[in-house]
Design a protein around this motif. Sequence first.
Motif, PDB file in Angstrom:
ATOM      1  N   UNK A   1       0.857  -1.190   0.000  1.00  0.00           N
ATOM      2  CA  UNK A   1       0.000   0.000   0.000  1.00  0.00           C
ATOM      3  C   UNK A   1       0.887   1.231   0.000  1.00  0.00           C
ATOM      4  N   UNK A   2       0.675   2.119  -0.970  1.00  0.00           N
ATOM      5  CA  UNK A   2       1.604   3.229  -1.182  1.00  0.00           C
ATOM      6  C   UNK A   2       1.818   4.072   0.068  1.00  0.00           C
ATOM      7  N   UNK A   3       0.729   4.391   0.781  1.00  0.00           N
ATOM      8  CA  UNK A   3       0.850   5.258   1.950  1.00  0.00           C
ATOM      9  C   UNK A   3       1.723   4.642   3.033  1.00  0.00           C
ATOM     10  N   UNK A   4       1.806   3.315   3.076  1.00  0.00           N
ATOM     11  CA  UNK A   4       2.653   2.634   4.055  1.00  0.00           C
ATOM     12  C   UNK A   4       4.032   2.328   3.491  1.00  0.00           C
ATOM     13  N   UNK A   5       4.088   1.959   2.222  1.00  0.00           N
ATOM     14  CA  UNK A   5       5.350   1.554   1.610  1.00  0.00           C
ATOM     15  C   UNK A   5       6.361   2.694   1.558  1.00  0.00           C
ATOM     16  N   UNK A   6       5.867   3.935   1.465  1.00  0.00           N
ATOM     17  CA  UNK A   6       6.781   5.063   1.320  1.00  0.00           C
ATOM     18  C   UNK A   6       7.286   5.596   2.660  1.00  0.00           C
ATOM     19  N   UNK A   7       6.820   5.019   3.762  1.00  0.00           N
ATOM     20  CA  UNK A   7       7.237   5.504   5.077  1.00  0.00           C
ATOM     21  C   UNK A   7       8.680   5.113   5.384  1.00  0.00           C
ATOM     22  N   UNK A   8       9.375   6.004   6.067  1.00  0.00           N
ATOM     23  CA  UNK A   8      10.711   5.713   6.546  1.00  0.00           C
ATOM     24  C   UNK A   8      10.665   4.855   7.792  1.00  0.00           C
ATOM     25  N   UNK A   9      11.808   4.594   8.419  1.00  0.00           N
ATOM     26  CA  UNK A   9      11.851   3.761   9.621  1.00  0.00           C
ATOM     27  C   UNK A   9      11.170   4.435  10.806  1.00  0.00           C
ATOM     28  N   UNK A  10      10.758   3.619  11.760  1.00  0.00           N
ATOM     29  CA  UNK A  10      10.189   4.121  13.003  1.00  0.00           C
ATOM     30  C   UNK A  10      11.308   4.709  13.874  1.00  0.00           C
ATOM     31  N   UNK A  11      11.042   5.803  14.592  1.00  0.00           N
ATOM     32  CA  UNK A  11      12.089   6.418  15.420  1.00  0.00           C
ATOM     33  C   UNK A  11      12.736   5.469  16.417  1.00  0.00           C
ATOM     34  N   UNK A  12      11.935   4.577  17.021  1.00  0.00           N
ATOM     35  CA  UNK A  12      12.488   3.692  18.043  1.00  0.00           C
ATOM     36  C   UNK A  12      13.215   2.490  17.464  1.00  0.00           C
ATOM     37  N   UNK A  13      13.130   2.315  16.149  1.00  0.00           N
ATOM     38  CA  UNK A  13      13.830   1.203  15.510  1.00  0.00           C
ATOM     39  C   UNK A  13      15.236   1.582  15.076  1.00  0.00           C
ATOM     40  N   UNK A  14      15.508   2.867  15.050  1.00  0.00           N
ATOM     41  CA  UNK A  14      16.804   3.355  14.578  1.00  0.00           C
ATOM     42  C   UNK A  14      17.849   3.310  15.692  1.00  0.00           C
ATOM     43  N   UNK A  15      19.026   2.788  15.377  1.00  0.00           N
ATOM     44  CA  UNK A  15      20.161   2.934  16.283  1.00  0.00           C
ATOM     45  C   UNK A  15      20.747   4.327  16.083  1.00  0.00           C
TER      46      UNK A  15
ATOM     47  N   UNK B   1      22.614   4.450  12.772  1.00  0.00           N
ATOM     48  CA  UNK B   1      21.705   4.523  11.629  1.00  0.00           C
ATOM     49  C   UNK B   1      21.108   5.916  11.493  1.00  0.00           C
ATOM     50  N   UNK B   2      20.755   6.530  12.621  1.00  0.00           N
ATOM     51  CA  UNK B   2      20.185   7.873  12.592  1.00  0.00           C
ATOM     52  C   UNK B   2      21.199   8.877  12.040  1.00  0.00           C
ATOM     53  N   UNK B   3      22.432   8.805  12.514  1.00  0.00           N
ATOM     54  CA  UNK B   3      23.469   9.729  12.036  1.00  0.00           C
ATOM     55  C   UNK B   3      23.674   9.568  10.536  1.00  0.00           C
ATOM     56  N   UNK B   4      23.703   8.342  10.069  1.00  0.00           N
ATOM     57  CA  UNK B   4      23.887   8.104   8.627  1.00  0.00           C
ATOM     58  C   UNK B   4      22.674   8.601   7.842  1.00  0.00           C
ATOM     59  N   UNK B   5      21.487   8.343   8.357  1.00  0.00           N
ATOM     60  CA  UNK B   5      20.252   8.709   7.660  1.00  0.00           C
ATOM     61  C   UNK B   5      20.122  10.225   7.515  1.00  0.00           C
ATOM     62  N   UNK B   6      20.263  10.949   8.601  1.00  0.00           N
ATOM     63  CA  UNK B   6      20.100  12.407   8.561  1.00  0.00           C
ATOM     64  C   UNK B   6      21.290  13.071   7.878  1.00  0.00           C
ATOM     65  N   UNK B   7      22.469  12.565   8.157  1.00  0.00           N
ATOM     66  CA  UNK B   7      23.669  13.167   7.577  1.00  0.00           C
ATOM     67  C   UNK B   7      23.750  13.047   6.076  1.00  0.00           C
ATOM     68  N   UNK B   8      22.960  12.158   5.504  1.00  0.00           N
ATOM     69  CA  UNK B   8      22.984  11.965   4.047  1.00  0.00           C
ATOM     70  C   UNK B   8      22.127  12.995   3.320  1.00  0.00           C
ATOM     71  N   UNK B   9      21.407  13.852   4.053  1.00  0.00           N
ATOM     72  CA  UNK B   9      20.528  14.846   3.447  1.00  0.00           C
ATOM     73  C   UNK B   9      21.107  16.249   3.586  1.00  0.00           C
ATOM     74  N   UNK B  10      20.664  17.129   2.692  1.00  0.00           N
ATOM     75  CA  UNK B  10      21.155  18.501   2.702  1.00  0.00           C
ATOM     76  C   UNK B  10      20.098  19.503   3.131  1.00  0.00           C
ATOM     77  N   UNK B  11      18.861  19.072   3.271  1.00  0.00           N
ATOM     78  CA  UNK B  11      17.787  19.992   3.628  1.00  0.00           C
ATOM     79  C   UNK B  11      17.886  20.471   5.063  1.00  0.00           C
ATOM     80  N   UNK B  12      17.032  21.433   5.407  1.00  0.00           N
ATOM     81  CA  UNK B  12      17.004  21.947   6.776  1.00  0.00           C
ATOM     82  C   UNK B  12      16.447  20.885   7.706  1.00  0.00           C
ATOM     83  N   UNK B  13      16.929  20.903   8.938  1.00  0.00           N
ATOM     84  CA  UNK B  13      16.685  19.785   9.840  1.00  0.00           C
ATOM     85  C   UNK B  13      15.216  19.625  10.210  1.00  0.00           C
ATOM     86  N   UNK B  14      14.478  20.711  10.436  1.00  0.00           N
ATOM     87  CA  UNK B  14      13.089  20.492  10.841  1.00  0.00           C
ATOM     88  C   UNK B  14      12.246  19.883   9.719  1.00  0.00           C
ATOM     89  N   UNK B  15      12.241  20.426   8.499  1.00  0.00           N
ATOM     90  CA  UNK B  15      11.482  19.762   7.437  1.00  0.00           C
ATOM     91  C   UNK B  15      11.912  18.317   7.219  1.00  0.00           C
TER      92      UNK B  15
END
Length: 284
Positions: A129-143, A146-160
Motif C-alpha cells: 500500500x503506497x501510503x505505508x510503503x513510502x514511510x521511513x523507519x520508526x524512530x524507536x527502531x533506529x540505532x 543509523x540515525x546519524x547516517x540517515x540524517x547526515x545523508x541529506x542537505x535539507x534543513x533539519x526540521x522539514x
Amino acid sequence: MPELPEVETIVQGLKEKIAGQRISRVTLNLPKIVRSDLKEFLSSLPGQVIERVWRRGKFIIIDLSRDHSLIVHLGMTGQLTYVSSAAPLLKYTHLTLQLENNDLHQLRYRALRQFGYIRLVDSGQLKGVESLAKLGPEPFELTLEQFIHLIGAHRGRIKPLLLDQGVIAGIGNIYADEILYRAQIHPRRPADSLTPLHLKKIYHAMREVLVAAIEKRGSSVQDYVTSDGEAGEYQRLHQVYHRQGQPCFRCGALIAREKLGGRSTHYCPRCQRYIVYTMKGARI
C-alpha cells in the motif's frame, strides 16, 4: 494532526479492549471517508473478528480474521474511540462499528474536518500500500549510528527533514519543535552542517520527547482525544510549541514563531542560536 505519541496512545488503548471482538454491524454516515470499494467494505466487515491493533507511522492498522486489514488515518481532526453503545452520538461521527460483546460497545470514527480516511485491504498486500510503503523507519527502531547516517545523508534543513515521513515515520510539527528545542538545534540548520555530536543530541532528544509524550497520553492541542475520549496531558509540558511570546523555561528569552516549509515553527532564539557564516564574517 495526531502524531506518533497520539496514535500510539490510541493503539495501546484499543488493543486491550477490542482484540478478539467480532464486528456485528457497520454504520457509515460519510461514504467518502472510505478509500476502497464501498460495497466490499460494507459487506465484508460484519462477522469479522478483530485480531490485532498496531501502528505504522501515523496510521492505525486493524487486522481482521478474514485476511483483511483496516488502515485508519486520522487526518487533522480525526478521533477513534471505544465507547458505550448508549453514549450520545456526537456530530461528525462518520463510521460506527458495533462490537459483539452483548452489543455494549462501539468503535467510532469521528472527524470535524474530513481529511482522514479508512481503507480495507487484503492483509497480504499491506506492505504494497503506497501510503505505508513510502514511510521511513520508526524512530524507536533506529540505532544512533543509523540515525546519524540517515540524517547526515541529506542537505535539507533539519526540521522539514524530521517532518518528512519518508525519512522518519511518525514525527509531526509538535514533536519536531520539541525535539529540536531539547537538542538546542535551530530548526533552519542544514542537516549536512550538523556534526555527529549535534546528531547524537537530536537522536536522544527524539527518543526522550516521544517516550515522555506517550507516557502522558499525547498532546491535546485541538481535537485529539484518547481511545477513551479523554484529553492527553503532554501539552502541559511543551517547552516551545504554541508558546510564542512567552519566556523560555531554560534562559528566559521569548519563544519565537516563524514559518518554515509552510509550517509554524517555534524555537528559542537564544538556546537554539543559528550562526550563518558569510564572506564578511559571522552573523546570527
